[in-house]
Write a protein that holds these residues in place. Sequence first.
Motif, PDB file in Angstrom:
ATOM      1  N   ARG A 190     -35.704  60.691   9.253  1.00 26.72           N
ATOM      2  CA  ARG A 190     -35.236  62.070   9.133  1.00 26.72           C
ATOM      3  C   ARG A 190     -36.400  62.977   8.740  1.00 26.72           C
ATOM      4  NH1 ARG A 190     -31.398  58.839   6.436  1.00 26.72           N
ATOM      5  NH2 ARG A 190     -29.453  58.644   7.621  1.00 26.72           N
ATOM      6  N   ASP A 191     -36.657  63.973   9.577  1.00 23.34           N
ATOM      7  CA  ASP A 191     -37.752  64.912   9.314  1.00 23.34           C
ATOM      8  C   ASP A 191     -37.178  66.144   8.620  1.00 23.34           C
ATOM      9  OD1 ASP A 191     -40.017  66.423   9.245  1.00 23.34           O
ATOM     10  OD2 ASP A 191     -40.560  66.115  11.345  1.00 23.34           O
ATOM     11  N   ALA A 203     -39.904  76.667  14.978  1.00 20.60           N
ATOM     12  CA  ALA A 203     -40.964  76.749  13.969  1.00 20.60           C
ATOM     13  C   ALA A 203     -41.712  75.418  13.988  1.00 20.60           C
ATOM     14  CB  ALA A 203     -40.377  77.015  12.589  1.00 20.60           C
ATOM     15  N   PRO A 204     -42.972  75.408  14.410  1.00 21.26           N
ATOM     16  CA  PRO A 204     -43.688  74.132  14.611  1.00 21.26           C
ATOM     17  C   PRO A 204     -44.154  73.516  13.296  1.00 21.26           C
ATOM     18  CG  PRO A 204     -45.147  75.957  15.083  1.00 21.26           C
ATOM     19  CD  PRO A 204     -43.805  76.571  14.745  1.00 21.26           C
ATOM     20  N   ASP A 205     -43.199  73.167  12.449  1.00 22.12           N
ATOM     21  CA  ASP A 205     -43.543  72.627  11.137  1.00 22.12           C
ATOM     22  C   ASP A 205     -42.748  71.352  10.913  1.00 22.12           C
ATOM     23  OD1 ASP A 205     -44.562  72.260   8.640  1.00 22.12           O
ATOM     24  OD2 ASP A 205     -43.255  73.718   7.662  1.00 22.12           O
ATOM     25  N   GLY A 206     -43.256  70.257  11.437  1.00 21.81           N
ATOM     26  CA  GLY A 206     -42.603  68.969  11.272  1.00 21.81           C
ATOM     27  C   GLY A 206     -43.643  67.878  11.137  1.00 21.81           C
ATOM     28  N   ASN A 207     -43.191  66.638  11.114  1.00 23.27           N
ATOM     29  CA  ASN A 207     -44.085  65.501  10.899  1.00 23.27           C
ATOM     30  C   ASN A 207     -44.449  64.747  12.172  1.00 23.27           C
ATOM     31  OD1 ASN A 207     -44.451  64.888   7.805  1.00 23.27           O
ATOM     32  ND2 ASN A 207     -42.326  65.540   8.036  1.00 23.27           N
ATOM     33  N   SER A 208     -43.743  65.001  13.268  1.00 23.77           N
ATOM     34  CA  SER A 208     -43.914  64.163  14.446  1.00 23.77           C
ATOM     35  C   SER A 208     -45.315  64.261  15.040  1.00 23.77           C
ATOM     36  CB  SER A 208     -42.871  64.525  15.507  1.00 23.77           C
ATOM     37  OG  SER A 208     -42.938  63.629  16.596  1.00 23.77           O
ATOM     38  N   GLN A 209     -45.848  65.483  15.186  1.00 28.54           N
ATOM     39  CA  GLN A 209     -47.158  65.643  15.807  1.00 28.54           C
ATOM     40  C   GLN A 209     -48.241  64.906  15.022  1.00 28.54           C
ATOM     41  OE1 GLN A 209     -48.169  66.950  18.660  1.00 28.54           O
ATOM     42  NE2 GLN A 209     -50.323  66.525  18.220  1.00 28.54           N
ATOM     43  N   GLY A 210     -48.180  65.002  13.696  1.00 31.81           N
ATOM     44  CA  GLY A 210     -49.210  64.366  12.886  1.00 31.81           C
ATOM     45  C   GLY A 210     -49.153  62.851  12.909  1.00 31.81           C
ATOM     46  N   LEU A 211     -47.945  62.287  13.010  1.00 31.88           N
ATOM     47  CA  LEU A 211     -47.803  60.832  12.945  1.00 31.88           C
ATOM     48  C   LEU A 211     -47.697  60.177  14.317  1.00 31.88           C
ATOM     49  CD1 LEU A 211     -45.341  60.459   9.937  1.00 31.88           C
ATOM     50  CD2 LEU A 211     -47.713  59.705  10.015  1.00 31.88           C
ATOM     51  N   PHE A 212     -47.099  60.875  15.272  1.00 31.09           N
ATOM     52  CA  PHE A 212     -46.809  60.245  16.560  1.00 31.09           C
ATOM     53  C   PHE A 212     -47.434  60.980  17.744  1.00 31.09           C
ATOM     54  CE2 PHE A 212     -43.046  59.349  13.831  1.00 31.09           C
ATOM     55  CZ  PHE A 212     -43.230  57.979  13.716  1.00 31.09           C
ATOM     56  N   ALA A 219     -48.096  56.934  19.349  1.00 30.88           N
ATOM     57  CA  ALA A 219     -47.451  57.878  20.264  1.00 30.88           C
ATOM     58  C   ALA A 219     -46.311  57.228  21.034  1.00 30.88           C
ATOM     59  CB  ALA A 219     -48.483  58.455  21.231  1.00 30.88           C
ATOM     60  N   GLY A 220     -46.358  55.921  21.201  1.00 35.19           N
ATOM     61  CA  GLY A 220     -45.297  55.240  21.927  1.00 35.19           C
ATOM     62  C   GLY A 220     -44.167  54.743  21.062  1.00 35.19           C
ATOM     63  N   ARG A 221     -44.215  55.031  19.762  1.00 32.58           N
ATOM     64  CA  ARG A 221     -43.196  54.494  18.862  1.00 32.58           C
ATOM     65  C   ARG A 221     -41.862  55.240  18.957  1.00 32.58           C
ATOM     66  NH1 ARG A 221     -46.900  51.235  18.619  1.00 32.58           N
ATOM     67  NH2 ARG A 221     -48.219  50.820  16.799  1.00 32.58           N
ATOM     68  N   VAL A 222     -41.885  56.522  19.278  1.00 33.05           N
ATOM     69  CA  VAL A 222     -40.667  57.335  19.264  1.00 33.05           C
ATOM     70  C   VAL A 222     -39.840  57.050  20.508  1.00 33.05           C
ATOM     71  CG1 VAL A 222     -39.707  59.655  19.184  1.00 33.05           C
ATOM     72  CG2 VAL A 222     -41.780  59.123  17.885  1.00 33.05           C
ATOM     73  N   LEU A 223     -38.599  56.635  20.293  1.00 31.86           N
ATOM     74  CA  LEU A 223     -37.681  56.375  21.398  1.00 31.86           C
ATOM     75  C   LEU A 223     -36.898  57.618  21.785  1.00 31.86           C
ATOM     76  CD1 LEU A 223     -36.213  52.966  20.140  1.00 31.86           C
ATOM     77  CD2 LEU A 223     -38.054  53.300  21.801  1.00 31.86           C
ATOM     78  N   TYR A 282     -44.757  55.318   8.086  1.00 34.53           N
ATOM     79  CA  TYR A 282     -44.257  56.581   8.632  1.00 34.53           C
ATOM     80  C   TYR A 282     -43.413  57.330   7.602  1.00 34.53           C
ATOM     81  CZ  TYR A 282     -45.749  53.978  12.694  1.00 34.53           C
ATOM     82  OH  TYR A 282     -46.490  53.233  13.572  1.00 34.53           O
ATOM     83  N   HIS A 283     -43.873  57.342   6.370  1.00 30.56           N
ATOM     84  CA  HIS A 283     -43.184  58.088   5.316  1.00 30.56           C
ATOM     85  C   HIS A 283     -43.517  59.567   5.489  1.00 30.56           C
ATOM     86  CE1 HIS A 283     -41.797  59.472   1.437  1.00 30.56           C
ATOM     87  NE2 HIS A 283     -41.374  58.260   1.116  1.00 30.56           N
ATOM     88  N   PHE A 284     -42.523  60.362   5.867  1.00 30.44           N
ATOM     89  CA  PHE A 284     -42.754  61.769   6.176  1.00 30.44           C
ATOM     90  C   PHE A 284     -43.075  62.580   4.927  1.00 30.44           C
ATOM     91  CE2 PHE A 284     -39.907  61.850  10.237  1.00 30.44           C
ATOM     92  CZ  PHE A 284     -40.867  61.117  10.902  1.00 30.44           C
ATOM     93  N   ASP A 285     -43.851  63.625   5.134  1.00 33.60           N
ATOM     94  CA  ASP A 285     -44.163  64.587   4.083  1.00 33.60           C
ATOM     95  C   ASP A 285     -42.959  65.498   3.848  1.00 33.60           C
ATOM     96  OD1 ASP A 285     -45.739  66.098   2.270  1.00 33.60           O
ATOM     97  OD2 ASP A 285     -46.149  67.556   3.845  1.00 33.60           O
ATOM     98  N   ARG A 286     -42.794  65.946   2.592  1.00 42.19           N
ATOM     99  CA  ARG A 286     -41.718  66.868   2.194  1.00 42.19           C
ATOM    100  C   ARG A 286     -40.345  66.336   2.584  1.00 42.19           C
ATOM    101  NH1 ARG A 286     -43.972  72.276   4.597  1.00 42.19           N
ATOM    102  NH2 ARG A 286     -41.750  72.658   4.892  1.00 42.19           N
TER     103      ARG A 286
END
Length: 629
Positions: free
Chosen positions: A220-221, A231-240, A246-250, A270-274
Amino acid sequence: MDPLTGTVVFSDVGGTLASVSVSAGGDRIERLAVYPDVPGILRGLQERGARLGVISDPGPLPAEEVDRALAEAGLRRFFEPDLVVYGRKDSPRLFERAAERAGAADRLLFVGEDADERAHALAAGMLVAPHPGLAEAVLDERAPVRYLRITVPASHAASQWRPALRDLPVLALHVAGPAGTTVYAVGTTSAAARLDDLGFRVDRLGAGDEPLTTTAYVLRDDRQTESGFLAPDGNSQGLFGTGAAAGRVLASTDDGLVVAVPAGESVETYHFDRTRHGHDLRLVPTVQALGRADEPPGTPAPEAGPATITPEERRVIEARTRPQDIRDHLARYTGAAPAGHGAGPIRSRHVQHPDNAAAIEALVGDLDRIGGGRFVIRRHCFPHEGRQLQNVEAELPGSGLDGVVLVTAHVDSTGALHPGYQPSLDPAPGADDDGSGVAGVLAAADALQALDAALGIPRRAVRFVLFNAEEHGLVGSLAYAGDQASLGDPVVAVFQMDMIGWDVLPERTFEVHAGVTGRPVAEERSLALARRIADLVPQISPELAAPQVYPRGGEPDPAEARSDHFSFQLHGHAACLVSEDLFAGPGSGAPPAEMNPHYHTPADASVNADYASGIVRAVTAAAWFTATR
């Protein structure tokens, strides 16, 4: 179907063929309970000519003890003696030894629920299946196994579509959507094609055979959710965004990112920030995922009507749940004092830290001391990320009433939000998350055994359970609740305490969460438990504000599927989460969230014991009322 002559099928035991619990001392298998579908699957493989064996890690138990338990459970007769192989499964070596025992077999298959172990089996030249229910399909079809997203067309949402999935080699992992008509699953490519022909909408996710060497999670992000759409403020770009990850996200969903974590990696990576409390969920096969959402379990609903306690009951509870009791229990699990029972301080309870095992030993010792020989104590075993972990349960047997009431928390901790955190080395005291819940369960156990000794009235069994690996996606409670459901344990109610110790604002607010989307019967039963706690707060903990009960007024429950209570709601049971003020709401006039600023860092080292003891008293009173009325 073609015969399976020349095929040898090896299976793991715990979590694959049976639920395994060992004695308090860890030297005897107390219960090896075979899952209901396993004998038929093994018999079917044998009748088609396959030879059957076992590859299992008994840990400190002697091989003879495992053989005894398998024989008493009726499983030993399925396996050829030379094909029963015990040892550590942390490399291909044990699987290679098993292959040598199999001789000139045409095909070897290993069936096991742990992705790390399956990867070692593949490296040893074996085929693998993640569940006994897929064993024959893997052998027969010789086609890739896929992650699938199966959607029921909206016009057919009310139809009887679930039996069609149950009749195919498809393992349901997760049900999503307001109507519960989107199913994430593992299945064969031919099963996916048959679902196409039946009119389901089927998305093939990831690569072929990816489920064989990965474990699926919902991550959960919360950072992206709070920032909002566009609003481009999430964790996916930085981690995946780049590299192997990059291939981990289904898939990207309303629930979060569905991610396949490969063998040899930890979801901790993959412990997300915030992130907020309860940020990930492991997806595990469960028959109940395809059960009717409005079908109640075979246990009675909590009684309606206001909850009350007598002055004598209040006196006993108050005497065993004082703030100092909470401090004393907490100190032994956060490194502030020796753990006792001959052990030194516990610096971390993270599943990768050696002190996690020390915490399990300390819990067994504490519960034995508190129960004074009256508790039946077991260690419930389950695999995770190549490790053998344990939940701890202590049961005060029932005396005249049917059913089991659970009082629970999670034992593990993490410091994953601290820069450079090394789980196997660094401290993670986890005083609030969830040392406060552990202390609460121990205090509740003391109070409830004292109530029973003093009053001696008829009651249901009460079980105190400490779950492991909650921080990795409710792993321990999912294994435990799934086993209890498979074995038909009559769970009447579950009271989970998770983060009950942080409170600095003047009004002592706390929350009770009961929401579970798509399961109206389980939600209503869970709300009955929440109302029971609310009834008892003025009687036993008047210093607390009335609890903020979720869901309310059509608002979703923000803590849904974010703690161990959810593992029981999945199976239709009444279960609620009691926590500090983690979320704003419910309603516009509610006080703001009061999130612990030290969440998932080594600075989570203390709690407000006066506040926590008030919550523990209310939960203890609710558990006693539920057990005796």
